[in-house]
Design a protein around this motif. Structure first.
Motif, PDB file in Angstrom:
ATOM      1  N   ILE A  68       0.834  -1.128  -0.024  1.00  0.00           N
ATOM      2  CA  ILE A  68       0.071  -0.010  -0.099  1.00  0.00           C
ATOM      3  C   ILE A  68       0.904   1.085   0.121  1.00  0.00           C
ATOM      4  N   LEU A  69       1.900   1.307   0.941  1.00  0.00           N
ATOM      5  CA  LEU A  69       3.034   2.404   0.931  1.00  0.00           C
ATOM      6  C   LEU A  69       3.551   2.560  -0.450  1.00  0.00           C
ATOM      7  N   PHE A  70       3.939   1.541  -1.165  1.00  0.00           N
ATOM      8  CA  PHE A  70       4.712   1.380  -2.156  1.00  0.00           C
ATOM      9  C   PHE A  70       3.717   2.191  -3.564  1.00  0.00           C
ATOM     10  N   VAL A  71       2.459   1.646  -3.447  1.00  0.00           N
ATOM     11  CA  VAL A  71       1.599   2.085  -4.477  1.00  0.00           C
ATOM     12  C   VAL A  71       1.093   3.539  -4.083  1.00  0.00           C
ATOM     13  N   ALA A  72       0.974   3.981  -2.821  1.00  0.00           N
ATOM     14  CA  ALA A  72       0.487   5.398  -2.767  1.00  0.00           C
ATOM     15  C   ALA A  72       1.820   6.244  -3.017  1.00  0.00           C
TER      16      ALA A  72
END
Length: 227
Positions: A68-72
Motif C-alpha cells: 500500500i505504501l509503495f502504491v501510494a
C-alpha cells in the motif's frame, strides 16, 4: 449546515453504527494475545513481542502494508512528476540552517539504522527507523538545493529492499513451511544477533520505507519550488 458538512456527519454516524454492530457481533477473545506472549520468545526469539507479530505471525499483513505504501508513493510521484529543467531553486535557507542540516544528517542516519537494527529488542523497527532515515535526507533538502538525495539511488534501494523482503519470505516458506517463518534459529532472547531472519526483514522494511518517504517528500519539495 453546508452539504459537505451534512454528508460528513452522515458518514461518521454510519461508521459508528457499523463499528458498533461489528463489536456487538464479534466476541472479545484475548486468548490469541496470551498465546503469543507465552510462545513468541521460544518460537521467534524476539524480546520485543510486537516484532514477532509484525514479521512472523502476521508477516503477510506487513507485506500488504508495504505494498500500500509503495502504491501510494508511486501514485503521488506520478502526479507530481519531474521538476522542470528551467525551474529555479529557492535560495538557501541560510548559513546556520544549512550547517545545522549537514551536522544533523549523520546523526539521523545513525539513529535510524540503530532503531531498525534493534527493532526486535526494543520499541521501534523498520517503519519508525525508515521514517527517520527519510527525515535525514529531507532536512538537507529544506536547507539547501545541494542535498545528498538522489532519486535514482532511492528507487534502486526501494526495489532491492522490497525484493529482499519477499525473497526471505519465500525461502522461509519452502524451508519451514510458513511464509516469513524465522530462519537461522532463534538465538538468545535479548541479544542483538537473535530472532533469526527477523532483523533482516526489518532492515528491508526500513530501507524501503525510508526510500519511499524520502522520495515522496523530495517530489513534494520540487513541486513547490517549480510552482
Amino acid at each position: 449546515m453546508k452539504l459537505r458538512e451534512i454528508s460528513g456527519l452522515i458518514f461518521i454516524i454510519g461508521l459508528g453504527l457499523l463499528l458498533g454492530a461489528v463489536l456487538k457481533i464479534l466476541a472479545y477473545d484475548n486468548t490469541v494475545g496470551m498465546s503469543i506472549l507465552a510462545r513468541a520468545p521460544l518460537e521467534v526469539g524476539t524480546a520485543n513481542l510486537v516484532t514477532s507479530v509484525l514479521l512472523a505471525y502476521r508477516g503477510l499483513d506487513t507485506l500488504g502494508e508495504l505494498t500500500i505504501l509503495f502504491v501510494a508513493a508511486t501514485a503521488a510521484g506520478m502526479v507530481l512528476g519531474q521538476r522542470r529543467p528551467d525551474a529555479a531553486f529557492e535560495p538557501d535557507a541560510g548559513f546556520i540552517l544549512r550547517i545545522a542540516a549537514d551536522l544533523l544528517f549523520p546523526f539521523l542516519i545513525i539513529l535510524g539504522v540503530y532503531i531498525i537494527l534493534h527493532g526486535h529488542l526494543t520499541p521501534g523497527g523498520g517503519f519508525q527507523g525508515g521514517a527517520i532515515l527519510a527525515a535525514a535526507f529531507f532536512v538537507p533538502i529544506l536547507a539547501s538545493p545541494a542535498s545528498p538525495f538522489n532519486h535514482r539511488v532511492s528507487s534502486t534501494i526501494e526495489g532491492l529492499a522490497g525484493a529482499a523482503f519477499i525473497i526471505i519470505g519465500l525461502v522461509a516458506l519452502f524451508d519451514k513451511g510458513d511464509f516469513l517463518a524465522p530462519l537461522f534459529g532463534t538465538g538468545e532472547v535479548g541479544q542483538l544477533f537473535s530472532a533469526g531472519s527477523l532483523p533482516l526483514l526489518y532492515l528491508a522494511v526500513g530501507l524501503k520505507v525510508g526510500a519511499e518517504l524520502a522520495g515522496l517528500l523530495a517530489r513534494l519539495q520540487e513541486s513547490e519550488v517549480s510552482d
